[in-house]
Write a protein that holds these residues in place. Sequence first.
Motif, PDB file in Angstrom:
ATOM      1  N   PRO A   1       0.851  -1.191   0.000  1.00 45.14           N
ATOM      2  CA  PRO A   1       0.000   0.000   0.000  1.00 45.14           C
ATOM      3  C   PRO A   1       0.885   1.239   0.000  1.00 45.14           C
ATOM      4  CG  PRO A   1      -0.007  -1.039   2.155  1.00 45.14           C
ATOM      5  CD  PRO A   1       0.730  -1.978   1.240  1.00 45.14           C
ATOM      6  N   PRO A   2       0.373   2.384  -0.441  1.00 45.83           N
ATOM      7  CA  PRO A   2       1.202   3.583  -0.596  1.00 45.83           C
ATOM      8  C   PRO A   2       1.966   3.991   0.655  1.00 45.83           C
ATOM      9  CG  PRO A   2      -0.912   3.897  -1.663  1.00 45.83           C
ATOM     10  CD  PRO A   2      -1.004   2.601  -0.920  1.00 45.83           C
ATOM     11  N   ASP A   3       1.333   3.879   1.845  1.00 47.83           N
ATOM     12  CA  ASP A   3       2.039   4.283   3.054  1.00 47.83           C
ATOM     13  C   ASP A   3       3.214   3.359   3.345  1.00 47.83           C
ATOM     14  OD1 ASP A   3       0.114   2.355   3.390  1.00 47.83           O
ATOM     15  OD2 ASP A   3      -0.615   3.096   5.311  1.00 47.83           O
ATOM     16  N   SER A   4       3.044   2.047   3.116  1.00 45.19           N
ATOM     17  CA  SER A   4       4.138   1.101   3.328  1.00 45.19           C
ATOM     18  C   SER A   4       5.231   1.281   2.273  1.00 45.19           C
ATOM     19  CB  SER A   4       3.616  -0.334   3.289  1.00 45.19           C
ATOM     20  OG  SER A   4       2.668  -0.558   4.315  1.00 45.19           O
ATOM     21  N   PHE A   5       4.814   1.621   1.045  1.00 45.44           N
ATOM     22  CA  PHE A   5       5.784   1.861  -0.021  1.00 45.44           C
ATOM     23  C   PHE A   5       6.665   3.060   0.311  1.00 45.44           C
ATOM     24  CE2 PHE A   5       6.609   4.148  -4.112  1.00 45.44           C
ATOM     25  CZ  PHE A   5       7.591   3.297  -4.583  1.00 45.44           C
ATOM     26  N   ALA A   6       6.057   4.111   0.868  1.00 44.00           N
ATOM     27  CA  ALA A   6       6.834   5.292   1.251  1.00 44.00           C
ATOM     28  C   ALA A   6       7.861   4.936   2.315  1.00 44.00           C
ATOM     29  CB  ALA A   6       5.907   6.393   1.751  1.00 44.00           C
ATOM     30  N   SER A   7       7.486   4.064   3.266  1.00 45.09           N
ATOM     31  CA  SER A   7       8.436   3.631   4.304  1.00 45.09           C
ATOM     32  C   SER A   7       9.549   2.782   3.702  1.00 45.09           C
ATOM     33  CB  SER A   7       7.692   2.838   5.391  1.00 45.09           C
ATOM     34  OG  SER A   7       6.712   3.629   6.017  1.00 45.09           O
ATOM     35  N   ALA A   8       9.187   1.924   2.745  1.00 42.26           N
ATOM     36  CA  ALA A   8      10.187   1.049   2.123  1.00 42.26           C
ATOM     37  C   ALA A   8      11.240   1.858   1.384  1.00 42.26           C
ATOM     38  CB  ALA A   8       9.499   0.071   1.175  1.00 42.26           C
ATOM     39  N   LYS A   9      10.820   2.937   0.736  1.00 43.73           N
ATOM     40  CA  LYS A   9      11.773   3.746  -0.025  1.00 43.73           C
ATOM     41  C   LYS A   9      12.817   4.410   0.878  1.00 43.73           C
ATOM     42  CE  LYS A   9       9.192   6.509  -2.425  1.00 43.73           C
ATOM     43  NZ  LYS A   9       8.921   7.601  -3.414  1.00 43.73           N
ATOM     44  N   SER A  10      12.481   4.564   2.152  1.00 43.60           N
ATOM     45  CA  SER A  10      13.424   5.206   3.068  1.00 43.60           C
ATOM     46  C   SER A  10      14.335   4.199   3.761  1.00 43.60           C
ATOM     47  CB  SER A  10      12.656   6.030   4.117  1.00 43.60           C
ATOM     48  OG  SER A  10      11.861   5.183   4.928  1.00 43.60           O
ATOM     49  N   ALA A  11      14.213   2.919   3.418  1.00 47.20           N
ATOM     50  CA  ALA A  11      14.984   1.874   4.108  1.00 47.20           C
ATOM     51  C   ALA A  11      16.467   1.936   3.766  1.00 47.20           C
ATOM     52  CB  ALA A  11      14.422   0.498   3.768  1.00 47.20           C
ATOM     53  N   CYS A  12      16.798   2.154   2.508  1.00 41.99           N
ATOM     54  CA  CYS A  12      18.194   2.218   2.094  1.00 41.99           C
ATOM     55  C   CYS A  12      18.293   2.944   0.754  1.00 41.99           C
ATOM     56  CB  CYS A  12      18.815   0.823   1.981  1.00 41.99           C
ATOM     57  SG  CYS A  12      18.099  -0.194   0.664  1.00 41.99           S
ATOM     58  N   LYS A  13      19.481   3.295   0.361  1.00 44.66           N
ATOM     59  CA  LYS A  13      19.702   4.055  -0.871  1.00 44.66           C
ATOM     60  C   LYS A  13      19.255   3.255  -2.090  1.00 44.66           C
ATOM     61  CE  LYS A  13      23.285   6.519  -3.452  1.00 44.66           C
ATOM     62  NZ  LYS A  13      24.732   6.919  -3.482  1.00 44.66           N
ATOM     63  N   HIS A  14      19.520   1.940  -2.087  1.00 46.79           N
ATOM     64  CA  HIS A  14      19.170   1.083  -3.215  1.00 46.79           C
ATOM     65  C   HIS A  14      17.652   1.064  -3.430  1.00 46.79           C
ATOM     66  CE1 HIS A  14      19.593  -2.213  -6.081  1.00 46.79           C
ATOM     67  NE2 HIS A  14      18.690  -2.913  -5.402  1.00 46.79           N
ATOM     68  N   TRP A  15      16.889   0.924  -2.355  1.00 51.41           N
ATOM     69  CA  TRP A  15      15.424   0.893  -2.467  1.00 51.41           C
ATOM     70  C   TRP A  15      14.869   2.267  -2.851  1.00 51.41           C
ATOM     71  CZ3 TRP A  15      12.750  -2.604   1.720  1.00 51.41           C
ATOM     72  CH2 TRP A  15      13.267  -3.913   1.610  1.00 51.41           C
ATOM     73  N   HIS A  16      15.497   3.329  -2.312  1.00 50.97           N
ATOM     74  CA  HIS A  16      15.039   4.672  -2.651  1.00 50.97           C
ATOM     75  C   HIS A  16      15.248   4.949  -4.142  1.00 50.97           C
ATOM     76  CE1 HIS A  16      14.145   8.917  -2.015  1.00 50.97           C
ATOM     77  NE2 HIS A  16      15.204   9.201  -2.756  1.00 50.97           N
ATOM     78  N   THR A  17      16.400   4.564  -4.654  1.00 47.02           N
ATOM     79  CA  THR A  17      16.688   4.764  -6.075  1.00 47.02           C
ATOM     80  C   THR A  17      15.733   3.962  -6.940  1.00 47.02           C
ATOM     81  OG1 THR A  17      19.030   5.105  -5.552  1.00 47.02           O
ATOM     82  CG2 THR A  17      18.476   4.613  -7.851  1.00 47.02           C
ATOM     83  N   CYS A  18      15.442   2.746  -6.521  1.00 49.12           N
ATOM     84  CA  CYS A  18      14.512   1.897  -7.270  1.00 49.12           C
ATOM     85  C   CYS A  18      13.116   2.507  -7.276  1.00 49.12           C
ATOM     86  CB  CYS A  18      14.469   0.502  -6.656  1.00 49.12           C
ATOM     87  SG  CYS A  18      13.249  -0.599  -7.410  1.00 49.12           S
ATOM     88  N   GLY A  19      12.688   3.006  -6.113  1.00 50.96           N
ATOM     89  CA  GLY A  19      11.358   3.589  -6.020  1.00 50.96           C
ATOM     90  C   GLY A  19      11.178   4.779  -6.932  1.00 50.96           C
TER      91      GLY A  19
END
Length: 377
Positions: free
Chosen positions: A30-48
Amino acid sequence: MPSFKNSFTISIMWNHLPFDLLANIFSFLPPDSFASAKSACKHWHTCGKAYPSTTVRSHHQSWFVGLPTNNNHSPFCYAHNPDLNKWHIIPLDFIPDLVQPVGSIGGLILFKLNKSTSLQLAISNLFTRQYKHLPGLGLKRTNPAIGIVLLGKAKKPLSPYYKVYVAGGMSNVPSSGFMQEAMLEMYDSQSNTWRNVGYMPMEFAIRLTVWAPRESVDCNGILYWITSARAYVIMGFEIETNIWHELSIPMAERLEWATLVSRNGKLTLVGSGREKDVLIWELGEGNVWCLIGKMPSELGRKYIEGKGSWGNIKCVGGDGFVCLYRNIGLEMVVWRENMEKGRWEWFIVEGCCPVRGKQINYPFKGVILHPNAHSIM
């Protein structure tokens, strides 16, 4: 118990998943969980950011968002995530103007500015904190009806393609003063311009100015508005042919309140009569209304207990979702499609809890949308 070496290996694996695979996994969040996932690490943020998911809408239910009718009263809006049954408080401090919500466009919100007597519109993504004004209309007018048509994706990646229609209202003619306006204008999001699309019958222009609410419902190429006073009447505008017509509704003189919503692509009427039952009709072939639902009497009595009537009820709907509400701080009644059981079910959703100990009692307007962190305006 997994060893430190195994845990380290799993961490390395997640940090180096191919972007296309990781983006597909993100699409189920869900969008709120996706926003949290993007802040987990640089690799995930770049992917998002580089591979935004285009399939999130198919995996998750639409959200109810309560927006203050005047953001001067409240600096927040309140969004309910039905997948987690959780409320989110979203700051509106990035919006520099005093605005009123008009309706949703995909994952975006259309606003009307309060600072001017003539209509000025703006578009916003509440989740990416983006906000911009639409160009000014070709003809300055006050108090017109507004129609929104979502057409799909624009040429710009992941940006919704939509049109906004403005009908009725009063225009200021220098030599004659304010006059009833019959010219229909349309905004195209791809060209970012307004253009005139023809004249409407003066009778409809007057009704839209005086008796119709500002929002509309788009179904099968027709924009619909319902008058705001009894006996209720619906006005329809066929977009391709520029033809206007009037549509009667069931129990028009007996309904105490009535609202139009779109339910799975069908024009749907929700209202309550003197008998206090909430009824739902759907427009079928030959413009014949069919009764398709009724709120259970026990649920209705429980909801209005101590409130007397349905007189100040508000209603909003979208695909798979119809919501009746009064105030964000109070519980809501929801009629939602249960895909697993193949039927629609009624239930109550608890309202948003007090913020900083203060009860939420500002005037709010509800909209239904699919939060999308990637909608580009």
